[in-house]
Enzyme design. Structure first.
Site, short mmCIF file in Angstrom:
data_model
loop_
_atom_site.label_atom_id
_atom_site.label_comp_id
_atom_site.label_asym_id
_atom_site.label_seq_id
_atom_site.Cartn_x
_atom_site.Cartn_y
_atom_site.Cartn_z
CB SER A 31 -10.92 15.75 -29.77
OG SER A 31 -10.06 16.37 -30.71
N GLY A 68 -12.58 19.64 -28.29
CA GLY A 68 -12.78 21.06 -28.59
C GLY A 68 -11.98 22.01 -27.73
CG ASN A 96 -9.49 21.93 -30.61
OD1 ASN A 96 -10.04 21.58 -31.64
ND2 ASN A 96 -9.41 21.14 -29.55
CG ASP A 184 -11.88 13.90 -38.34
OD1 ASP A 184 -10.88 13.19 -38.54
OD2 ASP A 184 -12.31 14.13 -37.19
CG HIS A 187 -10.02 13.54 -34.30
ND1 HIS A 187 -10.82 14.39 -35.06
CD2 HIS A 187 -9.81 14.16 -33.12
CE1 HIS A 187 -11.07 15.48 -34.35
NE2 HIS A 187 -10.47 15.37 -33.18
#
Length: 212
Positions: A31, A68, A96, A184, A187
């Protein structure tokens, strides 16, 4: 005389035209590469492309980021991601794996296999590290953080600074997260991506030179 002038013109222009062929870079990642949570023009690949254009670099970056994706996912699609015109590769994977607490030895094996595949194609690689948090314990962190320098050395890849290094290195971590990261805290926002590009851009320029 006119035909002679035209012929001379072609002779003079031909080398320049050959040198102007852009180097195609495949950005293989998750991502962070894909541009999760951002407008299309604000993601890592578009911002990096604009930065390189401003430097006069003759290159085209293909966004092979999938949100992801683990290192296993990146390995599974490496063969088709490396299109025939690929001249160099940026590998940004492992975030991830960390979020899921996957074993470091699995990430190492997957990244090793990705670099083996790029090596078989003779492609120069910029390997962008992920840094493990401390919540999995010191042994996990030491094992994971060692993956990137070890593999870069083993495969002759160029080792970049960690992707989020320019943000996480700021003295006021709280302000950095607020100013440069999405809510979040995983990112970067557009301003954060710009900082990342300023750090990784010179590394990509060196990668392009190695691909010529």
């Amino acid at each position: 005389m006119r035909n002679l002038a035209a012929t001379l013109g072609l002779i003079i222009l031909a080398p320049g035209a050959a040198n102007a062929d852009p180097v195609t870079i495949v950005a293989l990642g998750d991502s962070l590469t894909a541009g999760y949570g951002l407008a299309p023009e604000d993601g890592f690949v578009p911002q990096l492309q604009r930065w390189l254009d401003e430097q006069g670099a003759e290159t085209r970056i293909l966004n092979a980021g999938v949100s992801g994706d683990t290192t296993a996912g990146g390995l599974a699609r490496t063969d088709w991601a490396l299109v025939p015109e690929t001249g160099a590769v940026i590998v940004t994977l492992g975030g991830n794996d960390l979020l899921r607490g996957l074993p470091p030895e699995e990430a190492r094996a997957n990244l090793d296999a990705i670099l083996t595949k790029t090596g078989e194609r003779g492609l120069p690689v910029l390997l962008v590290p992920m840094i493990a948090p401390g919540n999995y314990g010191p042994d996990y962190k030491a094992a994971f953080d060692a993956i990137y320098p070890d593999l870069a050395k083993a495969h002759g890849a160029r080792l970049a600074p960690p992707f989020l290094a320019p943000i996480l290195a700021m003295p006021d971590r709280g302000a950095a997260l607020q100013d440069y990261m999405q809510p979040d805290a995983l990112h970067p926002n557009p301003a954060g991506v710009a900082l990342v590009v300023e750090t990784l851009g010179p590394e990509v320029l060196a990668l392009i030179e190695g691909a010529k």
